[in-house]
Motif scaffolding. Structure first.
Motif, PDB file in Angstrom:
ATOM      1  N   LYS A   1     -39.086  36.265 -48.074  1.00 18.27           N
ATOM      2  CA  LYS A   1     -38.273  35.065 -48.000  1.00 18.27           C
ATOM      3  C   LYS A   1     -39.147  33.822 -48.187  1.00 18.27           C
ATOM      4  N   LYS A   2     -38.557  32.770 -48.678  1.00 17.40           N
ATOM      5  CA  LYS A   2     -39.272  31.519 -48.847  1.00 17.40           C
ATOM      6  C   LYS A   2     -39.909  31.093 -47.521  1.00 17.40           C
ATOM      7  N   SER A   3     -41.150  30.674 -47.587  1.00 15.66           N
ATOM      8  CA  SER A   3     -41.960  30.212 -46.448  1.00 15.66           C
ATOM      9  C   SER A   3     -42.541  31.352 -45.622  1.00 15.66           C
ATOM     10  N   ASP A   4     -42.234  32.617 -45.976  1.00 14.39           N
ATOM     11  CA  ASP A   4     -42.880  33.738 -45.295  1.00 14.39           C
ATOM     12  C   ASP A   4     -44.388  33.699 -45.560  1.00 14.39           C
ATOM     13  N   VAL A   5     -45.143  34.204 -44.604  1.00 18.93           N
ATOM     14  CA  VAL A   5     -46.583  34.353 -44.789  1.00 18.93           C
ATOM     15  C   VAL A   5     -46.829  35.595 -45.634  1.00 18.93           C
ATOM     16  N   ILE A   6     -47.732  35.510 -46.601  1.00 16.96           N
ATOM     17  CA  ILE A   6     -48.048  36.667 -47.442  1.00 16.96           C
ATOM     18  C   ILE A   6     -49.558  36.889 -47.489  1.00 16.96           C
ATOM     19  N   GLY A   7     -49.940  38.165 -47.496  1.00 12.79           N
ATOM     20  CA  GLY A   7     -51.344  38.559 -47.592  1.00 12.79           C
ATOM     21  C   GLY A   7     -51.612  39.215 -48.931  1.00 12.79           C
ATOM     22  N   ILE A   8     -52.614  38.733 -49.633  1.00 15.20           N
ATOM     23  CA  ILE A   8     -52.899  39.173 -51.004  1.00 15.20           C
ATOM     24  C   ILE A   8     -54.305  39.743 -51.088  1.00 15.20           C
ATOM     25  N   THR A   9     -54.458  40.870 -51.771  1.00 17.86           N
ATOM     26  CA  THR A   9     -55.777  41.404 -52.099  1.00 17.86           C
ATOM     27  C   THR A   9     -55.691  42.144 -53.419  1.00 17.86           C
ATOM     28  N   ASN A  10     -56.772  42.095 -54.184  1.00 16.69           N
ATOM     29  CA  ASN A  10     -56.810  42.711 -55.515  1.00 16.69           C
ATOM     30  C   ASN A  10     -55.662  42.230 -56.403  1.00 16.69           C
ATOM     31  N   GLY A  11     -55.264  40.970 -56.213  1.00 14.34           N
ATOM     32  CA  GLY A  11     -54.235  40.394 -57.048  1.00 14.34           C
ATOM     33  C   GLY A  11     -52.827  40.858 -56.725  1.00 14.34           C
ATOM     34  N   GLU A  12     -52.643  41.560 -55.608  1.00 11.92           N
ATOM     35  CA  GLU A  12     -51.330  42.067 -55.232  1.00 11.92           C
ATOM     36  C   GLU A  12     -50.947  41.621 -53.826  1.00 11.92           C
ATOM     37  N   ILE A  13     -49.672  41.335 -53.638  1.00  9.31           N
ATOM     38  CA  ILE A  13     -49.177  41.019 -52.297  1.00  9.31           C
ATOM     39  C   ILE A  13     -49.022  42.322 -51.526  1.00  9.31           C
ATOM     40  N   LYS A  14     -49.729  42.433 -50.423  1.00 12.01           N
ATOM     41  CA  LYS A  14     -49.740  43.665 -49.648  1.00 12.01           C
ATOM     42  C   LYS A  14     -48.949  43.560 -48.349  1.00 12.01           C
ATOM     43  N   PHE A  15     -48.901  42.352 -47.787  1.00  9.15           N
ATOM     44  CA  PHE A  15     -48.248  42.190 -46.492  1.00  9.15           C
ATOM     45  C   PHE A  15     -47.472  40.884 -46.461  1.00  9.15           C
ATOM     46  N   THR A  16     -46.433  40.880 -45.640  1.00 11.67           N
ATOM     47  CA  THR A  16     -45.645  39.675 -45.435  1.00 11.67           C
ATOM     48  C   THR A  16     -45.138  39.644 -44.005  1.00 11.67           C
ATOM     49  N   GLY A  17     -44.816  38.456 -43.515  1.00  8.04           N
ATOM     50  CA  GLY A  17     -44.351  38.330 -42.145  1.00  8.04           C
ATOM     51  C   GLY A  17     -44.207  36.871 -41.761  1.00  8.04           C
ATOM     52  N   LYS A  18     -43.971  36.650 -40.488  1.00  7.22           N
ATOM     53  CA  LYS A  18     -43.802  35.290 -39.977  1.00  7.22           C
ATOM     54  C   LYS A  18     -45.075  34.758 -39.318  1.00  7.22           C
ATOM     55  N   SER A  19     -45.967  35.662 -38.907  1.00  8.48           N
ATOM     56  CA  SER A  19     -47.175  35.275 -38.178  1.00  8.48           C
ATOM     57  C   SER A  19     -48.387  35.260 -39.100  1.00  8.48           C
ATOM     58  N   ILE A  20     -49.050  34.114 -39.156  1.00  5.86           N
ATOM     59  CA  ILE A  20     -50.261  34.002 -39.985  1.00  5.86           C
ATOM     60  C   ILE A  20     -51.337  34.947 -39.462  1.00  5.86           C
ATOM     61  N   GLN A  21     -51.521  34.975 -38.144  1.00  2.00           N
ATOM     62  CA  GLN A  21     -52.573  35.791 -37.556  1.00  2.00           C
ATOM     63  C   GLN A  21     -52.325  37.274 -37.811  1.00  2.00           C
ATOM     64  N   LYS A  22     -51.083  37.712 -37.652  1.00  2.00           N
ATOM     65  CA  LYS A  22     -50.774  39.133 -37.829  1.00  2.00           C
ATOM     66  C   LYS A  22     -50.950  39.567 -39.281  1.00  2.00           C
ATOM     67  N   VAL A  23     -50.454  38.755 -40.199  1.00  2.00           N
ATOM     68  CA  VAL A  23     -50.606  39.105 -41.608  1.00  2.00           C
ATOM     69  C   VAL A  23     -52.093  39.173 -41.984  1.00  2.00           C
ATOM     70  N   THR A  24     -52.878  38.233 -41.462  1.00  2.00           N
ATOM     71  CA  THR A  24     -54.320  38.242 -41.742  1.00  2.00           C
ATOM     72  C   THR A  24     -54.969  39.495 -41.166  1.00  2.00           C
ATOM     73  N   ARG A  25     -54.605  39.853 -39.946  1.00  2.00           N
ATOM     74  CA  ARG A  25     -55.158  41.059 -39.329  1.00  2.00           C
ATOM     75  C   ARG A  25     -54.764  42.321 -40.099  1.00  2.00           C
ATOM     76  N   ASP A  26     -53.486  42.401 -40.499  1.00  2.00           N
ATOM     77  CA  ASP A  26     -53.028  43.562 -41.271  1.00  2.00           C
ATOM     78  C   ASP A  26     -53.751  43.650 -42.610  1.00  2.00           C
ATOM     79  N   LEU A  27     -53.940  42.493 -43.242  1.00  2.00           N
ATOM     80  CA  LEU A  27     -54.625  42.461 -44.533  1.00  2.00           C
ATOM     81  C   LEU A  27     -56.050  42.985 -44.395  1.00  2.00           C
ATOM     82  N   LEU A  28     -56.770  42.511 -43.387  1.00  2.00           N
ATOM     83  CA  LEU A  28     -58.149  42.938 -43.190  1.00  2.00           C
ATOM     84  C   LEU A  28     -58.226  44.415 -42.801  1.00  2.00           C
TER      85      LEU A  28
END
Length: 537
Positions: free
Chosen positions: A453-480
């Protein structure tokens, strides 16, 4: 009475003595520097780098050898100047790794830390050159580990390690013909010996002959202006100072005000201290504003046009072997690039793509035989390559697609290597670092099975969106979590201009607990749009 262990307080003293001893002898080390490298004088660069390390010690909350070594390592990484400073930062990083989890060091633990220091530094340089600081460090590390069972006290042990390093240093001219031709030993190796000799003097409680006070004496520059030329100067006075007792200072408002007075503005707030650097034609106005906010110390005002006139033009006609151009989307990243030795920085990145002409303008300003360009974005590589084809200079584009790739590539650079060798090493280095980005969605979409959804936080690696959510911290943790594997050792986080420092520090603390086998480093990037840029090595 023989000393059996080194605790955190003693290690602080040893680092301070080492930094001061190098500062005292930096001119001697500078005179050994026979290579016309673009990153300045070896002794000065190492001294500024190490001084930046020890200046961070006041921030330590729990004093043990690991906290001290880790603080020194982090300080050196940010404050590293020139190739020698970067290698020194890697030595400190390895030493900190050897201190991990320790409250004190005995002979065995110290020997292991010295050995790891050399191992990590060697690993950081793609093609290590023998006869340099790396050789001296390696020989000291191997000797230190081989002799850990031969000593029951630290004083004699460390003295013999140093003497072995000094003997190795004397052999460096036989390893590097250019040293033998010049009749000198390796400058970086000599700088390292100065540091460890100072550390030993602290351990045996022997004075250096001057007052031990890293923050006194000459003012080390917050920003390296040595890359500038006379025609680059828009505002004439390089102005630097520190505001003390500045707890209530709003650094963003202060930065905005200084930008109305000039350019090259740097405002760094650290608790009750604010460091300021700017180029302006009105230093009095800058000091008047700053003086209303707190007490001023370490004031330095230089007339840059006068300095360039004094230098004359004789040396300007001699091209340096290498020059570097990097694209930076944030002021924090720009400072980091300059500390790593990048010569020219173009402001830009996502939504701000530099043109081919922008690159050509920077290439034309550089008086260098070979120029490396770091686009740092996949959408900028083509313009950079086009500039390299148009220019009549030797321009090499390192196809970096991210900030961490650029940093890894710069760490792989060797001033002693040929351009083709550096190109190979620096290009290979960008493949060894995994990069991720955390930003927000600008519209609703579906991709990779994710409903965004618009304004959702998204986590990107290798040029692909891998994670999305409402929490910046959680998406960053999931991405790592998806990026870290059993071989990972270092997580680096660069937080953006719209990310509060407190939130970034909280994330770093959380990640330190989640990824116990990795070092976690956090830096201010200042990039727009992206809450975090992260890398895993």
């Amino acid at each position: 009475m023989k000393t059996q262990t080194i605790d955190g307080e003693m290690l602080v003293k040893m680092f301070r003595y080492g930094a001061k001893n190098l500062e005292i002898n930096k001119r001697i080390v500078d005179e050994l520097n026979v290579f016309p490298v673009p990153d300045g004088d070896t002794g000065t660069n190492m001294s500024l780098t190490f001084n930046h390390s020890v200046s961070e010690f006041d921030k330590i909350e729990i004093l043990n050898v690991y906290s001290v070594a880790k603080t020194a390592s982090s300080g050196a990484l940010i404050g590293a100047r020139g190739n020698s400073g970067v290698i020194l930062s890697q030595l400190l990083r390895g030493f900190a790794e050897g201190c991990k989890g320790q409250d004190y060091l005995d002979v065995g633990l110290l020997g292991n830390a010295i050995k790891l220091a050399a191992d990590v530094a060697y690993k950081a340089v793609m093609k290590p050159t023998e006869g340099t600081i790396l050789t001296v460090a390696r020989e000291m590390g191997e000797f230190a580990m081989a002799k850990i069972n031969d000593y029951d006290g630290l004083e004699t042990y460390l003295l013999d390690v140093i003497n072995h390093g000094k003997a190795t240093l004397q052999k460096t001219p036989e390893m590097l013909p250019v040293l033998k031709e010049a009749g000198v030993v390796d400058a970086g190796g000599q700088g390292l010996i100065c540091i460890v000799e100072g550390a030993l003097k602290a351990l045996i409680n022997e004075e250096l002959g001057v007052e031990i006070e890293i923050n006194s004496g000459s003012l080390d520059k917050f920003v390296d202006d040595s890359y500038m030329k006379a025609e680059d100067i828009t505002f004439g006075y390089c102005t630097e100072f520190i505001i003390k007792n500045a707890l209530e200072v709003n650094d963003d408002e202060l930065r905005e005000y200084f930008n109305t007075l000039g350019d090259c503005v740097l405002v760094i707030k650290d608790d009750e201290i604010v460091k300021v650097h700017l180029h302006t034609d009105h230093p009095g106005l800058a000091l008047e504003r700053a003086g209303s906010l707190g007490s001023l110390t370490r004031l330095k005002i230089d007339n840059m046009r006068e300095q360039f006139e004094d230098k004359g033009t004789k040396t300007e006609t001699i091209p340096k072997p290498y020059g570097f151009i990097a694209v930076s989307p944030g002021d924090g990243l720009t400072k980091l690039f300059k500390d790593l030795g990048v010569t020219q920085v173009i402001s830009g990145g996502q939504t701000m793509n530099p043109s081919t002409q922008d690159f050509l303008n920077e290439v034309d300003q550089l008086n260098a035989e070979t120029i490396f360009i770091f686009p740092n974005n996949s959408n900028i590589i083509m313009a950079a390559k086009q500039a390299s084809e148009i220019s009549d200079k030797q321009v090499i584009v390192i196809p970096s697609k991210s900030i961490p790739q650029c940093i890894a590539s710069m760490l792989a650079f060797s001033p002693e290597a040929q351009a083709a060798e550096n190109r190979e090493a620096m290009t290979a280095a960008i493949e060894n670092v995994a990069t991720g980005e955390v930003t927000y969605a600008v519209r609703d979409t579906k991709i990779n099975g994710l409903k965004i959804k618009k304004s959702d936080v998204i986590g990107i690696t290798n040029g692909e969106i891998k994670f999305t959510g409402k929490s910046i911290q959680k998406v960053t943790r999931d991405l790592l979590t998806s990026m870290v594997n059993e071989d990972s050792e270092l997580i680096s986080i660069y937080y953006g201009k719209d990310t509060p420092k407190e939130e970034a520090n909280a994330l770093a603390d959380e990640l330190t607990e989640v990824f116990e086998d990795c070092d976690v480093e956090i830096h201010y990037g200042g990039q727009p749009l992206y809450y975090y840029i992260v890398s895993v090595e």
